[in-house]
Design an enzyme around this catalytic site. Structure first.
Site, short mmCIF file in Angstrom:
data_model
loop_
_atom_site.label_atom_id
_atom_site.label_comp_id
_atom_site.label_asym_id
_atom_site.label_seq_id
_atom_site.Cartn_x
_atom_site.Cartn_y
_atom_site.Cartn_z
N MET A 180 0.78 -1.24 0.00
CA MET A 180 0.00 0.00 0.00
C MET A 180 0.82 1.30 0.00
O MET A 180 0.24 2.37 0.22
CB MET A 180 -0.97 0.00 1.21
CG MET A 180 -1.88 -1.22 1.21
SD MET A 180 -3.14 -1.22 2.49
CE MET A 180 -4.32 -0.07 1.82
N SER A 203 3.31 -12.17 3.09
CA SER A 203 2.66 -12.60 4.33
C SER A 203 1.37 -13.36 4.07
O SER A 203 0.87 -14.07 4.94
CB SER A 203 2.35 -11.38 5.20
OG SER A 203 1.51 -10.49 4.50
N ASP A 204 0.81 -13.17 2.87
CA ASP A 204 -0.44 -13.84 2.54
C ASP A 204 -0.56 -13.92 1.02
O ASP A 204 0.21 -13.30 0.30
CB ASP A 204 -1.64 -13.11 3.15
CG ASP A 204 -1.68 -11.65 2.74
OD1 ASP A 204 -0.89 -10.85 3.28
OD2 ASP A 204 -2.47 -11.30 1.85
N1 HPA Z 1 -3.15 -6.14 0.63
C1 HPA Z 1 -2.54 -4.99 0.85
N2 HPA Z 1 -1.48 -4.88 1.59
C2 HPA Z 1 -0.97 -5.98 2.14
C3 HPA Z 1 -1.56 -7.21 1.95
C4 HPA Z 1 -2.70 -7.30 1.15
O1 HPA Z 1 -3.26 -8.38 0.93
N3 HPA Z 1 -0.84 -8.13 2.65
C5 HPA Z 1 0.17 -7.45 3.23
N4 HPA Z 1 0.09 -6.15 2.94
#
Ligand code: HPA
Length: 234
Positions: A180, A203-204
């Site tokens: 972001m 992280s995901d």
């Molecule tokens: N979206 C936006 N910012 C992030 C995300 C996401 O899934 N995971 C870690 N920062």
């Protein structure tokens, strides 16, 4: 003394690491820097200056999202003479070849933010990393046996968007991951002729819906930190 940082001239090093989370800045200062001194706590955005392997370096939170990082980076570049800014953060994978815990070096940043439309009107700027920093970070990571993914990322204004499939268009065009802040950091670095790089850990995943545990995040965080610190003092 700037409005949002409020430190004195000279309190902040020419090289700075920028996590989103202020508590991560505190953790980095306490765990990795020698003799850290806190220079700001306005709005609990913590900032510290210390040394790493004898070289002066700062670390400060930016908050989340483009408006927040924009305020801090403007002040760091305009009022504190910061020359090299390295964002360290987490990102969600948009690509089946980018796995959880992998390191991503953002060569460039796409965005759905309106910030650069406000700046440039009906023209598109291409927010890009500083090549020398990108190359240094790559060389350092590879020398340690980590193989980062390098490419474009998406700096999104919407963590909770309206259309759950929005990410697929960016994915189709090769975006590696979503975070972001990167597009604004790169744009400001270009404006003020400074150096910038975003080093991210996954992280995901929006592709698989998996996410990492807190413990796993800590381990990958260390890899990202070592890469960022070595790049910052290079
Ligand atoms: N979206 C936006 N910012 C992030 C995300 C996401 O899934 N995971 C870690 N920062």
């Amino acid at each position: 003394m700037s409005i949002h940082i409020g430190a004195r001239e000279g309190d902040i090093a020419e090289s700075i690491l920028l996590p989103g989370d202020p508590l991560r800045a505190k953790f980095v200062a306490e765990k990795f820097l020698e003799n850290p001194v806190q220079y700001t706590s306005i709005r609990n955005i913590l900032g510290y200056t210390g040394t790493y392997k004898g070289k002066r370096i700062s670390v400060q939170g930016t908050g989340m999202g483009i408006p927040s990082i924009s305020i801090y980076v403007n002040e760091l570049f305009q009022e504190y003479g910061v020359k090299r800014a390295i964002r360290i953060g987490t990102a969600g994978s948009l690509n089946e070849n980018v796995q959880l815990r992998e390191l991503v070096l953002a060569m460039s940043a796409c965005t759905d933010s309106n910030a650069n439309n406000v700046r440039f009107g009906n023209r598109n700027f291409a927010p890009t990393a500083t090549f020398s920093l990108l190359k240094t970070a790559w060389d350092i990571a590879v020398s340690k046996g980590w193989q980062p993914k390098v490419g474009t990322v998406l700096s999104s204004d919407m963590f909770y968007g309206e259309n759950p499939d929005d990410w697929k268009l960016w994915s189709k065009f090769g975006c590696l991951a979503v975070e972001m802040e990167c597009a604004e950091l790169y744009t400001l670095a270009a404006k003020y002729k400074r150096e910038a790089l975003c080093i991210l850990t996954i992280s995901d995943s929006l592709v698989t819906n998996e996410s990492t545990s807190a413990e796993e995040r800590q381990n990958t965080f260390t890899r990202m930190m070592e890469t960022a610190l070595e790049t910052a003092i290079s």
